[in-house]
Design a protein around this motif. Structure first.
Motif, PDB file in Angstrom:
ATOM      1  N   ARG A 233       0.854  -1.198   0.000  1.00  0.00           N
ATOM      2  CA  ARG A 233       0.000   0.000   0.000  1.00  0.00           C
ATOM      3  C   ARG A 233       0.886   1.243   0.000  1.00  0.00           C
ATOM      4  O   ARG A 233       1.688   1.447   0.906  1.00  0.00           O
ATOM      5  CB  ARG A 233      -0.904  -0.008   1.232  1.00  0.00           C
ATOM      6  N   ASP A 234       0.766   2.046  -1.088  1.00  0.00           N
ATOM      7  CA  ASP A 234       1.505   3.308  -1.235  1.00  0.00           C
ATOM      8  C   ASP A 234       3.006   3.121  -1.080  1.00  0.00           C
ATOM      9  O   ASP A 234       3.696   3.933  -0.462  1.00  0.00           O
ATOM     10  CB  ASP A 234       1.015   4.347  -0.213  1.00  0.00           C
ATOM     11  N   ILE A 235       3.537   2.019  -1.650  1.00  0.00           N
ATOM     12  CA  ILE A 235       4.977   1.799  -1.596  1.00  0.00           C
ATOM     13  C   ILE A 235       5.596   2.226  -2.918  1.00  0.00           C
ATOM     14  O   ILE A 235       4.990   2.066  -3.985  1.00  0.00           O
ATOM     15  CB  ILE A 235       5.296   0.317  -1.268  1.00  0.00           C
ATOM     16  N   GLU A 236       6.807   2.805  -2.852  1.00  0.00           N
ATOM     17  CA  GLU A 236       7.476   3.328  -4.048  1.00  0.00           C
ATOM     18  C   GLU A 236       8.954   2.975  -3.978  1.00  0.00           C
ATOM     19  O   GLU A 236       9.595   3.104  -2.931  1.00  0.00           O
ATOM     20  CB  GLU A 236       7.291   4.846  -4.137  1.00  0.00           C
ATOM     21  N   ILE A 237       9.516   2.521  -5.156  1.00  0.00           N
ATOM     22  CA  ILE A 237      10.933   2.200  -5.281  1.00  0.00           C
ATOM     23  C   ILE A 237      11.546   3.194  -6.270  1.00  0.00           C
ATOM     24  O   ILE A 237      11.019   3.389  -7.378  1.00  0.00           O
ATOM     25  CB  ILE A 237      11.139   0.749  -5.757  1.00  0.00           C
ATOM     26  N   LEU A 246      16.790   7.977 -11.991  1.00  0.00           N
ATOM     27  CA  LEU A 246      16.909   7.229 -13.238  1.00  0.00           C
ATOM     28  C   LEU A 246      15.635   6.460 -13.562  1.00  0.00           C
ATOM     29  O   LEU A 246      15.246   6.355 -14.739  1.00  0.00           O
ATOM     30  CB  LEU A 246      18.101   6.264 -13.162  1.00  0.00           C
ATOM     31  N   ASN A 247      14.976   5.904 -12.518  1.00  0.00           N
ATOM     32  CA  ASN A 247      13.756   5.130 -12.750  1.00  0.00           C
ATOM     33  C   ASN A 247      13.020   5.005 -11.421  1.00  0.00           C
ATOM     34  O   ASN A 247      13.618   5.140 -10.342  1.00  0.00           O
ATOM     35  CB  ASN A 247      14.083   3.744 -13.305  1.00  0.00           C
ATOM     36  N   SER A 248      11.683   4.731 -11.476  1.00  0.00           N
ATOM     37  CA  SER A 248      10.880   4.534 -10.261  1.00  0.00           C
ATOM     38  C   SER A 248       9.642   3.716 -10.598  1.00  0.00           C
ATOM     39  O   SER A 248       9.166   3.727 -11.747  1.00  0.00           O
ATOM     40  CB  SER A 248      10.468   5.886  -9.658  1.00  0.00           C
ATOM     41  N   VAL A 249       9.129   2.973  -9.576  1.00  0.00           N
ATOM     42  CA  VAL A 249       7.883   2.211  -9.714  1.00  0.00           C
ATOM     43  C   VAL A 249       7.068   2.399  -8.442  1.00  0.00           C
ATOM     44  O   VAL A 249       7.622   2.669  -7.367  1.00  0.00           O
ATOM     45  CB  VAL A 249       8.161   0.706  -9.954  1.00  0.00           C
ATOM     46  N   ARG A 250       5.721   2.230  -8.551  1.00  0.00           N
ATOM     47  CA  ARG A 250       4.820   2.348  -7.406  1.00  0.00           C
ATOM     48  C   ARG A 250       4.032   1.049  -7.252  1.00  0.00           C
ATOM     49  O   ARG A 250       3.637   0.418  -8.239  1.00  0.00           O
ATOM     50  CB  ARG A 250       3.847   3.522  -7.579  1.00  0.00           C
ATOM     51  N   ASP A 251       3.801   0.693  -5.956  1.00  0.00           N
ATOM     52  CA  ASP A 251       3.016  -0.495  -5.603  1.00  0.00           C
ATOM     53  C   ASP A 251       3.572  -1.759  -6.263  1.00  0.00           C
ATOM     54  O   ASP A 251       2.830  -2.648  -6.720  1.00  0.00           O
ATOM     55  CB  ASP A 251       1.540  -0.306  -5.978  1.00  0.00           C
ATOM     56  N   VAL A 273      13.430   2.835  -0.942  1.00  0.00           N
ATOM     57  CA  VAL A 273      12.050   2.348  -0.835  1.00  0.00           C
ATOM     58  C   VAL A 273      11.337   3.234   0.187  1.00  0.00           C
ATOM     59  O   VAL A 273      11.829   3.415   1.310  1.00  0.00           O
ATOM     60  CB  VAL A 273      11.991   0.868  -0.416  1.00  0.00           C
ATOM     61  N   GLU A 274      10.181   3.776  -0.182  1.00  0.00           N
ATOM     62  CA  GLU A 274       9.440   4.698   0.676  1.00  0.00           C
ATOM     63  C   GLU A 274       8.002   4.219   0.825  1.00  0.00           C
ATOM     64  O   GLU A 274       7.378   3.767  -0.151  1.00  0.00           O
ATOM     65  CB  GLU A 274       9.443   6.117   0.100  1.00  0.00           C
ATOM     66  N   GLN A 275       7.490   4.329   2.051  1.00  0.00           N
ATOM     67  CA  GLN A 275       6.078   4.049   2.329  1.00  0.00           C
ATOM     68  C   GLN A 275       5.664   4.981   3.471  1.00  0.00           C
ATOM     69  O   GLN A 275       6.112   4.822   4.607  1.00  0.00           O
ATOM     70  CB  GLN A 275       5.851   2.590   2.706  1.00  0.00           C
ATOM     71  N   VAL A 278       8.192   6.295   6.230  1.00  0.00           N
ATOM     72  CA  VAL A 278       9.320   5.371   6.378  1.00  0.00           C
ATOM     73  C   VAL A 278      10.087   5.326   5.066  1.00  0.00           C
ATOM     74  O   VAL A 278       9.496   5.226   3.984  1.00  0.00           O
ATOM     75  CB  VAL A 278       8.839   3.966   6.782  1.00  0.00           C
ATOM     76  N   SER A 279      11.416   5.412   5.171  1.00  0.00           N
ATOM     77  CA  SER A 279      12.279   5.358   4.001  1.00  0.00           C
ATOM     78  C   SER A 279      13.514   4.528   4.342  1.00  0.00           C
ATOM     79  O   SER A 279      14.132   4.723   5.394  1.00  0.00           O
ATOM     80  CB  SER A 279      12.689   6.769   3.574  1.00  0.00           C
ATOM     81  N   LYS A 280      13.869   3.591   3.416  1.00  0.00           N
ATOM     82  CA  LYS A 280      15.069   2.774   3.593  1.00  0.00           C
ATOM     83  C   LYS A 280      15.841   2.774   2.281  1.00  0.00           C
ATOM     84  O   LYS A 280      15.242   2.726   1.199  1.00  0.00           O
ATOM     85  CB  LYS A 280      14.705   1.347   4.004  1.00  0.00           C
ATOM     86  N   THR A 281      17.181   2.829   2.404  1.00  0.00           N
ATOM     87  CA  THR A 281      18.025   2.956   1.218  1.00  0.00           C
ATOM     88  C   THR A 281      19.141   1.919   1.231  1.00  0.00           C
ATOM     89  O   THR A 281      19.554   1.435   2.286  1.00  0.00           O
ATOM     90  CB  THR A 281      18.658   4.367   1.148  1.00  0.00           C
TER      91      THR A 281
END
Length: 679
Positions: A233-237, A246-251, A273-275, A278-281
């Motif tokens: 739910r509402d996660i983004e890479i 350079l690039n990104s995707v959602r869910d 990765v963000e939700q 919360v953000s982790k790299t």
């Protein structure tokens, strides 16, 4: 029944300092004296910090206020009053300190949370009274507690929220309170510790490259970033390099990105990765090896005259198997000149610009550093002129010159000369300006300028420019002949002159009235001029001045002179003759009137008239006149009628001539009638 209060006092048992939770008693004692042993009712009131906390009525002289469990809120100033039969007495104040505070109670709204969520805590001191200060602590393993301070003025509890961060696995919270007492601050015990378990919403992302993190230019490189999530739910890479996305995707749990590797692709890559909050790299370094070095562009000449030959050559040190092209840079894009290593061309001025060469191997294109080529056209013969247009300058004013070449490739260097002396060097595109602020009276100029650029033709020199120095007008003055007074009908010459000033000079003559009136103007190639004004009239009386100016455009005004137009001598004689004739005529008329009256009147009348005339002409005679009545009954009064008889007689005797000393005086009675007001 007579009594009196000796004193009222307050006592504390066991002491004025009591431990929190221990029993405490406040005793109010009244010391009373009585004349007999009678019973007396006492009204006791005990106050804390000015507010009543205990009241009782007793026939005893003591009242006891018991506190079974003392709390910190019981700390304060105590005093009491005793009232008996309309008499009232007060005790002094006693400060009681209940040392220590009750243990606070801490509760959390959640026992298990996810990273990024919020935990709400409540800390309460149920037996304490505000104002209070609460301190909350977030305790993590192997790190110092994070503390929050919250003051409360009106309640004995407080609430805060804590954000659960990445890495918060098992959290513990506690709290304690503080209150201010007379000796400073007093702290409570720490509350019970509350345990909160933290769960990850997703794991730290995994970033890999294929075939590896060390590749060569021209190779295909692929990036993969993945994670494991608890709730999709509402996660983004997001994949980044040097702050560039350079690039990104959602869910989705997986991201891919591929490209042909170049040397610019070397560096650090970041998968995030963000939700929610919360953000982790995860970071990964990639190194791309060079397939071939950048090409080098060389030119036979970088500065050359138009119509000369230019040769451009492109090469790679130690590498020959490449496709070369030579291009010219422009604001609208690169212009391809030739797909070759070498370009030979006969240049013109329009070929000035930046050139590069490109080399391509296995789809990798590299470009050389730009080379600047400047093509020059020769400068034309410059023209030197005065900026204002006219080849003249006012003495003391600056002279601004401009040197201009119609043709020639910039930059052009202009050199200004005054005589044979170099005054200034200026480098500009097509013209240059020179300001000469040192203009002397004898300067005739002889200015010239040179122009040159990078063309091999050399220096071009302008024609010599001679400049005329205009001397401003100084000290104008005005004179006239005759000066001051002029007879009516005569001519007057006005002379206006200046001490110095370049010719021609414009002279103007003015007469001052309510407004300035221009009388005459003339241009002279001289430092003076004369204006002849014909036939002066009385209306020409007034103030005159002159004004002089030349090409310096400064009007210089003279001091004014005053001209008075007076009558001529013959005009004065005519006026005098006319006045004398008028006087003679008046005398003749007077004599005729006297002779005519003599025939009609009494004999005394001529004497009276003659005496009057003589009195008027002789200053030594008195001005009093004799008053008489004519025989026909008409009343006549002289201008000096005197009522006093003695004075009248004295005046008459003194004023009579030698012929009147023997004359007799006749008296006649007269009757004076009332005047008719209608006549």
């Amino acid at each position: 029944q007579v009594f009196t209060f000796n004193r009222v006092e307050i006592r504390v048992q066991p002491s004025v300092k009591v431990k929190n939770g221990a029993p405490m008693s406040i005793i109010c004692h009244a010391d009373i004296s009585k004349n007999t042993d009678f019973q007396l009712k006492h009204n006791f009131t005990i106050f804390k910090d000015g507010k009543p906390v205990f009241m009782t009525v007793s026939d005893k002289e003591d009242a006891r206020y018991d506190i079974p469990v003392a709390k910190s809120s019981d700390t304060g100033d105590y005093e009491c009053t005793v009232k008996a039969d309309q008499k009232l007495s007060f005790s002094s104040s006693v400060y009681v300190w209940v040392a220590g505070m009750t243990k606070p109670i801490l509760t959390a709204d959640k026992k298990e949370v996810l990273e990024g969520e919020v935990v709400k805590l409540r800390c309460e001191l149920p037996e304490e009274a505000p104002p209070l200060e609460f301190f909350f602590r977030k305790i993590k393993t192997n790190s110092a507690p994070k503390e929050k301070r919250v003051p409360e003025q009106n309640q004995n509890f407080s609430e805060v929220e804590y954000y659960v961060e990445e890495g918060d696995n098992i959290l513990q919270f506690d709290c304690f309170g503080k209150r201010q007492v007379r000796s400073g601050w007093e702290s409570s015990q720490h509350s019970n510790r509350t345990l909160v378990t933290v769960k990850e919403p997703f794991i730290k992302p995994n970033l890999i490259t294929k075939p590896s993190s060390n590749v060569t230019e021209g190779d295909q490189i692929e990036f993969e970033c993945s994670t494991v999530v608890a709730q999709m739910r509402d996660i983004e890479i997001i994949l980044q390099k040097n702050r560039t996305i350079l690039n990104s995707v959602r869910d989705k749990k997986f991201l891919k990105y591929s490209t042909v590797a170049t040397q610019e692709d070397s560096g650090e890559y970041l998968c995030k990765v963000e939700q929610g909050a919360v953000s982790k790299t995860t970071k990964l370094n990639v190194f791309v090896s060079e397939l071939f070095p950048k090409p080098t562009l060389s030119a036979s000449m970088t500065k050359l005259d138009e119509s000369k030959d230019l040769i451009l050559s492109c090469g790679i040190n130690g590498f020959r198997r490449a496709n070369f092209s030579i291009v010219r840079k422009s604001s609208s894009g690169d212009i391809l000149l030739k797909n070759s290593r070498v370009l030979a061309v006969k240049v013109n001025v329009n070929d000035t610009g930046s050139y590069t060469c490109k080399a391509e191997v296995k789809g990798i294109v590299k470009e050389s550093k730009p080379v600047r080529i400047n093509v020059y056209a020769p400068v034309s013969k410059p023209t030197l002129s005065v900026v204002s247009g006219s080849p003249e300058v006012v003495l003391g004013k600056p002279l601004q010159l401009i040197c201009h070449s119609v043709m020639g490739t910039p930059p052009i260097t202009f050199t200004f000369y005054k005589g044979d002396e170099v005054k200034k060097n200026v480098t500009n595109d097509t013209y240059a300006v020179f300001l000469d602020e040192d203009i002397g009276l004898n300067d005739n100029g002889r200015y010239k300028c040179d122009a040159r650029n990078n063309h091999s033709s050399g220096v071009k020199t302008s024609n010599i420019l001679n400049v005329t120095v205009i001397v401003p007008i100084r000290d104008a003055s005005l004179g006239s002949v005759p000066y001051g007074e002029v007879e009516v009908g005569s001519d007057t010459a006005f002379l206006c002159s200046v001490k110095e000033g370049s010719w021609p000079i414009d002279f103007k003559f003015f007469k001052k009235t309510d407004h300035e009136v221009l009388l005459h103007e003339v241009r002279e190639y001289s430092d003076r001029t004369i204006w002849h004004k014909k036939t002066m009239k009385r209306k020409d009386t007034g103030t005159y001045y002159c004004m002089a100016s030349n090409r310096a455009s400064v009007d210089v005004r003279s001091r004014p002179i005053t001209i008075s137009v007076i009558l001529a001598a013959w005009q004065k004689g005519v006026i005098a003759a006319f006045v004398l004739t008028a006087i003679a005529g008046a005398v003749a008329v007077a004599l005729w009137w006297i002779l005519r009256k003599k025939k009609k009147g009494n004999e005394w009348f001529p004497s009276l008239c003659l005496g009057t005339i003589v009195s008027a002409l002789a200053p030594n005679l008195t001005s009093e006149k004799l008053a008489r009545q004519p025989s026909d009954g008409n009343y006549y009064s002289g201008s000096g009628y005197i009522e006093d008889n003695e004075n009248h007689m004295k005046s008459t005797d003194e004023s009579k001539g030698p012929d009147l000393e023997s004359a007799e005086v006749d008296y006649t009675e007269v009757e004076v009638s009332t005047l008719d007001p209608h006549r």
